[in-house]
Design a protein around this motif. Structure first.
Motif, PDB file in Angstrom:
ATOM      1  N   VAL A 133      31.674  -8.803  26.722  1.00 10.31           N
ATOM      2  CA  VAL A 133      30.169  -8.855  26.391  1.00 10.31           C
ATOM      3  C   VAL A 133      29.413  -7.999  26.263  1.00 10.31           C
ATOM      4  O   VAL A 133      28.750  -7.711  27.800  1.00 10.31           O
ATOM      5  CB  VAL A 133      29.602 -10.773  26.215  1.00 10.31           C
ATOM      6  N   VAL A 134      28.311  -7.714  26.054  1.00 11.15           N
ATOM      7  CA  VAL A 134      26.935  -6.167  25.844  1.00 11.15           C
ATOM      8  C   VAL A 134      25.850  -7.280  25.519  1.00 11.15           C
ATOM      9  O   VAL A 134      25.614  -7.351  24.813  1.00 11.15           O
ATOM     10  CB  VAL A 134      26.737  -4.673  24.951  1.00 11.15           C
ATOM     11  N   PRO A 135      24.799  -6.495  26.280  1.00 10.08           N
ATOM     12  CA  PRO A 135      22.779  -7.028  25.635  1.00 10.08           C
ATOM     13  C   PRO A 135      22.934  -6.292  24.895  1.00 10.08           C
ATOM     14  O   PRO A 135      23.249  -5.809  24.002  1.00 10.08           O
ATOM     15  CB  PRO A 135      22.755  -6.572  27.465  1.00 10.08           C
ATOM     16  N   ASN A 136      22.071  -7.283  24.401  1.00  6.03           N
ATOM     17  CA  ASN A 136      21.693  -6.552  22.542  1.00  6.03           C
ATOM     18  C   ASN A 136      20.086  -6.178  22.956  1.00  6.03           C
ATOM     19  O   ASN A 136      19.802  -5.760  23.974  1.00  6.03           O
ATOM     20  CB  ASN A 136      21.101  -7.837  21.852  1.00  6.03           C
ATOM     21  N   ALA A 137      20.794  -5.623  21.956  1.00  5.57           N
ATOM     22  CA  ALA A 137      19.192  -4.668  21.676  1.00  5.57           C
ATOM     23  C   ALA A 137      18.810  -4.240  19.955  1.00  5.57           C
ATOM     24  O   ALA A 137      19.391  -3.817  19.343  1.00  5.57           O
ATOM     25  CB  ALA A 137      19.446  -2.845  23.079  1.00  5.57           C
ATOM     26  N   GLN A 138      17.546  -3.885  20.250  1.00  7.08           N
ATOM     27  CA  GLN A 138      17.900  -3.459  18.127  1.00  7.08           C
ATOM     28  C   GLN A 138      17.513  -2.015  18.607  1.00  7.08           C
ATOM     29  O   GLN A 138      18.181  -1.270  17.541  1.00  7.08           O
ATOM     30  CB  GLN A 138      16.275  -3.564  18.388  1.00  7.08           C
ATOM     31  N   ASP A 139      17.643  -1.179  19.920  1.00  8.26           N
ATOM     32  CA  ASP A 139      17.391   0.952  19.635  1.00  8.26           C
ATOM     33  C   ASP A 139      19.499   0.316  19.136  1.00  8.26           C
ATOM     34  O   ASP A 139      19.550   0.219  20.544  1.00  8.26           O
ATOM     35  CB  ASP A 139      16.733   0.784  20.844  1.00  8.26           C
ATOM     36  N   MET A 140      20.082   1.695  19.065  1.00  7.73           N
ATOM     37  CA  MET A 140      21.309   1.853  19.212  1.00  7.73           C
ATOM     38  C   MET A 140      21.542   2.794  20.031  1.00  7.73           C
ATOM     39  O   MET A 140      22.710   2.685  20.360  1.00  7.73           O
ATOM     40  CB  MET A 140      21.558   2.177  17.297  1.00  7.73           C
ATOM     41  N   THR A 141      20.340   3.501  20.546  1.00  6.76           N
ATOM     42  CA  THR A 141      20.920   4.039  21.508  1.00  6.76           C
ATOM     43  C   THR A 141      21.099   3.677  22.782  1.00  6.76           C
ATOM     44  O   THR A 141      22.767   3.624  23.340  1.00  6.76           O
ATOM     45  CB  THR A 141      20.194   4.982  21.819  1.00  6.76           C
ATOM     46  N   GLU A 142      20.753   2.053  22.890  1.00  6.81           N
ATOM     47  CA  GLU A 142      20.633   1.745  24.054  1.00  6.81           C
ATOM     48  C   GLU A 142      21.762   1.180  24.123  1.00  6.81           C
ATOM     49  O   GLU A 142      22.929   1.012  24.768  1.00  6.81           O
ATOM     50  CB  GLU A 142      19.465   1.135  24.374  1.00  6.81           C
ATOM     51  N   LEU A 143      22.129   0.190  22.986  1.00  4.33           N
ATOM     52  CA  LEU A 143      23.041  -0.491  22.494  1.00  4.33           C
ATOM     53  C   LEU A 143      24.390   0.424  22.846  1.00  4.33           C
ATOM     54  O   LEU A 143      25.867  -0.658  23.370  1.00  4.33           O
ATOM     55  CB  LEU A 143      23.096  -1.485  21.286  1.00  4.33           C
ATOM     56  N   ALA A 144      24.382   1.386  22.312  1.00  3.80           N
ATOM     57  CA  ALA A 144      25.598   2.727  22.066  1.00  3.80           C
ATOM     58  C   ALA A 144      25.855   2.514  23.662  1.00  3.80           C
ATOM     59  O   ALA A 144      27.216   2.713  24.480  1.00  3.80           O
ATOM     60  CB  ALA A 144      25.238   3.282  21.616  1.00  3.80           C
ATOM     61  N   ALA A 145      25.193   2.517  24.498  1.00  2.00           N
ATOM     62  CA  ALA A 145      24.741   3.288  25.768  1.00  2.00           C
ATOM     63  C   ALA A 145      25.276   1.739  26.814  1.00  2.00           C
ATOM     64  O   ALA A 145      26.392   2.088  27.690  1.00  2.00           O
ATOM     65  CB  ALA A 145      23.515   3.764  26.986  1.00  2.00           C
ATOM     66  N   SER A 146      25.425   0.569  26.157  1.00  2.18           N
ATOM     67  CA  SER A 146      26.085  -0.331  26.864  1.00  2.18           C
ATOM     68  C   SER A 146      27.414  -0.676  26.450  1.00  2.18           C
ATOM     69  O   SER A 146      27.943  -0.288  27.480  1.00  2.18           O
ATOM     70  CB  SER A 146      25.041  -1.844  26.644  1.00  2.18           C
ATOM     71  N   VAL A 147      28.104  -0.424  25.660  1.00  5.29           N
ATOM     72  CA  VAL A 147      29.024  -0.446  24.942  1.00  5.29           C
ATOM     73  C   VAL A 147      30.303   0.966  25.636  1.00  5.29           C
ATOM     74  O   VAL A 147      31.326   0.502  26.566  1.00  5.29           O
ATOM     75  CB  VAL A 147      28.924  -0.128  23.540  1.00  5.29           C
ATOM     76  N   THR A 148      29.362   1.986  25.758  1.00  2.00           N
ATOM     77  CA  THR A 148      29.876   3.466  26.676  1.00  2.00           C
ATOM     78  C   THR A 148      30.674   2.648  28.203  1.00  2.00           C
ATOM     79  O   THR A 148      31.194   3.208  28.428  1.00  2.00           O
ATOM     80  CB  THR A 148      29.599   4.590  26.253  1.00  2.00           C
ATOM     81  N   ALA A 149      29.406   1.871  28.636  1.00  2.00           N
ATOM     82  CA  ALA A 149      29.689   1.695  30.413  1.00  2.00           C
ATOM     83  C   ALA A 149      30.516   1.130  30.638  1.00  2.00           C
ATOM     84  O   ALA A 149      31.457   0.442  31.151  1.00  2.00           O
ATOM     85  CB  ALA A 149      28.044   1.591  30.934  1.00  2.00           C
ATOM     86  N   GLY A 150      31.035   0.181  29.102  1.00  2.55           N
ATOM     87  CA  GLY A 150      32.055  -0.770  29.692  1.00  2.55           C
ATOM     88  C   GLY A 150      33.104  -0.610  29.115  1.00  2.55           C
ATOM     89  O   GLY A 150      34.061  -0.962  29.414  1.00  2.55           O
ATOM     90  N   TRP A 151      33.329   0.651  28.725  1.00  2.00           N
ATOM     91  CA  TRP A 151      34.637   1.565  27.963  1.00  2.00           C
ATOM     92  C   TRP A 151      35.352   1.095  28.682  1.00  2.00           C
ATOM     93  O   TRP A 151      35.283   1.960  29.943  1.00  2.00           O
ATOM     94  CB  TRP A 151      34.713   2.896  26.858  1.00  2.00           C
ATOM     95  N   PRO A 152      37.106   1.009  28.137  1.00  3.28           N
ATOM     96  CA  PRO A 152      37.452   0.581  26.737  1.00  3.28           C
ATOM     97  C   PRO A 152      37.119  -0.871  26.875  1.00  3.28           C
ATOM     98  O   PRO A 152      37.326  -2.104  27.844  1.00  3.28           O
ATOM     99  CB  PRO A 152      38.990   1.397  26.883  1.00  3.28           C
ATOM    100  N   MET A 153      37.692  -0.666  25.291  1.00  2.00           N
ATOM    101  CA  MET A 153      37.233  -2.324  24.466  1.00  2.00           C
ATOM    102  C   MET A 153      38.140  -2.456  23.411  1.00  2.00           C
ATOM    103  O   MET A 153      37.739  -2.172  22.504  1.00  2.00           O
ATOM    104  CB  MET A 153      35.793  -2.463  24.164  1.00  2.00           C
ATOM    105  N   PRO A 154      39.795  -2.422  23.890  1.00  2.00           N
ATOM    106  CA  PRO A 154      40.577  -1.782  23.130  1.00  2.00           C
ATOM    107  C   PRO A 154      40.286  -2.750  21.335  1.00  2.00           C
ATOM    108  O   PRO A 154      40.892  -2.582  21.049  1.00  2.00           O
ATOM    109  CB  PRO A 154      41.746  -1.838  23.627  1.00  2.00           C
ATOM    110  N   TRP A 155      40.136  -3.992  21.712  1.00  2.00           N
ATOM    111  CA  TRP A 155      39.969  -4.861  20.262  1.00  2.00           C
ATOM    112  C   TRP A 155      38.439  -5.182  19.592  1.00  2.00           C
ATOM    113  O   TRP A 155      38.376  -5.160  18.818  1.00  2.00           O
ATOM    114  CB  TRP A 155      41.172  -6.399  20.939  1.00  2.00           C
ATOM    115  N   GLY A 156      37.848  -5.070  21.044  1.00  2.00           N
ATOM    116  CA  GLY A 156      36.205  -5.080  19.987  1.00  2.00           C
ATOM    117  C   GLY A 156      35.380  -5.719  21.009  1.00  2.00           C
ATOM    118  O   GLY A 156      35.640  -6.026  22.982  1.00  2.00           O
ATOM    119  N   PHE A 157      34.376  -5.870  20.998  1.00  2.00           N
ATOM    120  CA  PHE A 157      32.930  -7.300  21.610  1.00  2.00           C
ATOM    121  C   PHE A 157      31.874  -7.566  21.164  1.00  2.00           C
ATOM    122  O   PHE A 157      31.922  -7.749  20.052  1.00  2.00           O
ATOM    123  CB  PHE A 157      32.616  -5.871  22.791  1.00  2.00           C
ATOM    124  N   LEU A 158      31.912  -8.651  22.423  1.00  2.00           N
ATOM    125  CA  LEU A 158      30.328  -9.469  21.131  1.00  2.00           C
ATOM    126  C   LEU A 158      28.900  -8.913  22.261  1.00  2.00           C
ATOM    127  O   LEU A 158      29.129  -8.525  22.827  1.00  2.00           O
ATOM    128  CB  LEU A 158      31.122 -10.615  22.555  1.00  2.00           C
TER     129      LEU A 158
END
Length: 196
Positions: A133-158
């Motif tokens: 689970v990554v924190p929500n953000a309206q800023d897509m750059t910020e949201l993408a940074a949260s996803v990148t920090a938690g990578w890999p996520m092989p099937w997906g994420f919330l």
């Protein structure tokens, strides 16, 4: 053999028919040689046509099609740039994904469910599988940074309070991951109701 647009539209209609894309919500994309196809913003996902899919370059700029891409198109672009194995992203807003992502900000563990074997690389129900689970953000750059920090996520994420991003190396595997994860989330939500 179904072409990519038809296969993606079929997956979108299927997901929407299950109530996972209410009120024009959700966004769905598939990688192409030029970039990716993605749903246009504000469209009823139960009634999409080929003209409702936009072709974007790897940075989210529209190459072909009418309308605006989904507000979260930038996150799709970031995912495709992040991992060359991602061929499809299906983003839904089910009740289970939204509620559980708020209740479990550190991720949701699945253990003992036979359906875990539908997730690529997982061969047994006895394993423990973590859906991040990554924190929500309206800023897509910020949201993408949260996803990148938690990578890999092989099937997906919330995304907390938001919904599920299912990933796959093609549309079929992404659709399988979406269905399996939504089933697993529904099971966890039901179990939590029993324990309350």
């Amino acid at each position: 053999m179904m072409n990519m647009q038809s296969e993606l539209l079929d997956a979108i209609t299927w997901a929407a028919s299950r109530g996972w894309a209410p009120a024009t919500g959700g966004n769905f994309s598939a990688r192409t040689a030029q970039g990716y196809l993605i749903t246009a913003s504000g469209k009823d996902k139960t009634r999409l046509q080929e003209e409702d899919l936009l072709l974007c370059d790897p940075y989210g700029l529209v190459i072909d099609g009418m309308g605006l891409p989904s507000a979260e198109s930038e996150l799709h672009a970031a995912l495709y740039r992040l991992d060359a194995r991602i061929g499809c992203v299906l983003h839904t807003h089910s009740v289970a994904s939204t509620v559980l992502s708020r209740r479990h900000p550190n991720g949701i563990e699945f253990t003992g469910f036979e359906m875990q074997k539908a997730l690529q690389g997982n061969k047994t129900h006895a394993a423990t599988v973590l859906l991040p689970v990554v924190p929500n953000a309206q800023d897509m750059t910020e949201l993408a940074a949260s996803v990148t920090a938690g990578w890999p996520m092989p099937w997906g994420f919330l995304v907390a309070g938001h919904g599920l991003y299912a990933l796959g190396d093609d549309i079929a595997s992404c659709r399988r991951h979406l269905e399996a994860i939504e089933f697993l989330l529904a099971c966890v939500l039901e179990e939590e109701r029993w324990q309350a």
